[in-house]
Design a protein around this motif. Structure first.
Motif, PDB file in Angstrom:
ATOM      1  N   MET A 103      37.629 -35.388  27.372  1.00  0.00           N
ATOM      2  CA  MET A 103      38.500 -36.529  27.106  1.00  0.00           C
ATOM      3  C   MET A 103      38.927 -37.258  28.369  1.00  0.00           C
ATOM      4  SD  MET A 103      40.985 -35.121  24.075  1.00  0.00           S
ATOM      5  CE  MET A 103      41.206 -33.503  24.819  1.00  0.00           C
TER       6      MET A 103
ATOM      7  N   SER B  35      46.636 -40.474  23.578  1.00  0.00           N
ATOM      8  CA  SER B  35      45.672 -39.605  22.901  1.00  0.00           C
ATOM      9  C   SER B  35      46.406 -38.495  22.158  1.00  0.00           C
ATOM     10  CB  SER B  35      44.691 -39.008  23.911  1.00  0.00           C
ATOM     11  OG  SER B  35      43.899 -38.021  23.299  1.00  0.00           O
ATOM     12  N   ASP B  36      46.496 -38.602  20.849  1.00  0.00           N
ATOM     13  CA  ASP B  36      47.129 -37.548  20.051  1.00  0.00           C
ATOM     14  C   ASP B  36      46.390 -36.232  20.206  1.00  0.00           C
ATOM     15  OD1 ASP B  36      49.013 -39.338  19.114  1.00  0.00           O
ATOM     16  OD2 ASP B  36      47.901 -39.805  17.286  1.00  0.00           O
ATOM     17  N   GLU B  37      45.065 -36.319  20.326  1.00  0.00           N
ATOM     18  CA  GLU B  37      44.254 -35.107  20.474  1.00  0.00           C
ATOM     19  C   GLU B  37      44.614 -34.389  21.776  1.00  0.00           C
ATOM     20  OE1 GLU B  37      39.543 -33.742  20.680  1.00  0.00           O
ATOM     21  OE2 GLU B  37      40.086 -35.872  20.538  1.00  0.00           O
ATOM     22  N   PHE B  38      44.731 -35.159  22.869  1.00  0.00           N
ATOM     23  CA  PHE B  38      45.066 -34.556  24.157  1.00  0.00           C
ATOM     24  C   PHE B  38      46.471 -33.967  24.138  1.00  0.00           C
ATOM     25  CE2 PHE B  38      47.008 -34.666  28.344  1.00  0.00           C
ATOM     26  CZ  PHE B  38      46.071 -33.999  29.114  1.00  0.00           C
TER      27      PHE B  38
ATOM     28  N   LYS C 261      48.236 -32.908  21.620  1.00  0.00           N
ATOM     29  CA  LYS C 261      48.280 -31.710  20.776  1.00  0.00           C
ATOM     30  C   LYS C 261      47.735 -30.509  21.541  1.00  0.00           C
ATOM     31  CE  LYS C 261      46.759 -29.855  16.320  1.00  0.00           C
ATOM     32  NZ  LYS C 261      46.010 -30.136  15.059  1.00  0.00           N
ATOM     33  N   LEU C 262      46.612 -30.717  22.237  1.00  0.00           N
ATOM     34  CA  LEU C 262      46.023 -29.637  23.028  1.00  0.00           C
ATOM     35  C   LEU C 262      46.967 -29.220  24.142  1.00  0.00           C
ATOM     36  CD1 LEU C 262      43.607 -27.851  23.821  1.00  0.00           C
ATOM     37  CD2 LEU C 262      42.752 -29.777  25.187  1.00  0.00           C
TER      38      LEU C 262
ATOM     39  N   ASN D 244      50.010 -27.313  22.786  1.00  0.00           N
ATOM     40  CA  ASN D 244      49.656 -25.996  22.259  1.00  0.00           C
ATOM     41  C   ASN D 244      49.359 -24.986  23.362  1.00  0.00           C
ATOM     42  OD1 ASN D 244      49.941 -26.714  19.578  1.00  0.00           O
ATOM     43  ND2 ASN D 244      47.782 -27.212  19.287  1.00  0.00           N
TER      44      ASN D 244
END
Length: 258
Positions: A156, A207-210, A212-213, A216
């Protein structure tokens, strides 16, 4: 009891002071009692930060400066000395993050990263250190990054020039610390993890994906909040760290724990 974090009577120079972590640090310096010189390319934004600092009762000047241009750096530091007479603290905060891996990025983008992130620290320090030597006192704080010691995982946000340039900041910090300790100058580095700033808001925070990662895998479960870097910066900028040399403190909520 003496307040080791009191910066009354000190003059602080902050590069990259027009927004984000640099602007926050400038205000923290003023609240601790220092007068401040704000350096950045965008003078109009510096004026807004200057106004906030003046509300604290401290003096501030806004100085246009491209840290990768030696002539502009020399002129800017001369302007600071003319205004305040001395420099006690230097926060080398100006930095950029250029995306791309070594197999895809241009030489121009690679050089751009190093011109700001490494050459910028060299040039500003080059013209500040002689003033610190002359007064046998100085506090230099270099802003590196968590990415000096760990890389972003996945495809990403590949930023190889950022990794390399921020690692170089650590080497430069150690070299400067070893050379200038005898002059009463301390040199240390701070490594922010993910904080929302002008540099990250348009990329990482979009980036919601980034996110979230990141959340977490970060023990704190969140990015850094505004102001959470200031305590470490003030520590390295004050007499609380008078015998601390060449150190690197990561402020990241635990992401770099190994």
């Amino acid at each position: 009891m003496t307040n080791l974090f009191d910066l009354s009577g000190k003059v602080a120079v902050i590069t990259g002071a027009s927004s984000g972590l640099g602007a926050d640090a400038a205000l923290a310096y003023a609240q601790a009692g220092a007068d401040v010189a704000l350096l950045a390319r965008r003078v109009e934004k510096l004026e807004n930060v200057k106004s906030e600092i003046e509300k604290t009762g401290r003096k501030a000047i806004a100085v246009g400066c491209d840290v990768s241009d030696e002539n502009k750096v020399k002129a800017a530091i001369g302007q600071v000395v003319d205004a305040f007479g001395h420099i006690d603290i230097l926060l080398n905060n100006a930095g950029i993050a250029v995306g791309g891996g070594v197999d895809s990025m241009s030489v121009e983008d690679w050089d751009k990263s190093f011109d700001t992130n490494v050459k910028g620290i060299f040039l500003v320090s080059k013209y500040v250190v002689p003033h610190m030597k002359a007064q046998s006192y100085g506090k230099i704080v270099n802003i590196a990054s968590i990415n000096a010691v760990i890389a972003d995982k996945g495809d990403m946000f590949i930023r190889h020039s950022y990794n390399a340039s921020k690692s170089a900041v650590l080497g430069l910090t150690k070299g400067m610390a070893a050379s200038y300790a005898r002059y009463g100058i301390t040199v240390n580095a701070v490594g922010p993890g993910l904080f929302e700033s002008e540099m990250t808001s348009g990329t990482l925070f979009k980036s919601d994906e980034f996110l979230k990662l990141y959340n977490n895998t970060n023990p704190a479960g969140r990015p850094g909040k505004r102001g959470e870097l200031n305590g470490t910066i003030l520590y390295f900028s004050s007499d609380a760290s008078s015998y601390v040399q060449g150190q690197f403190v990561i402020v990241d909520g635990g992401s770099a724990i190994v």
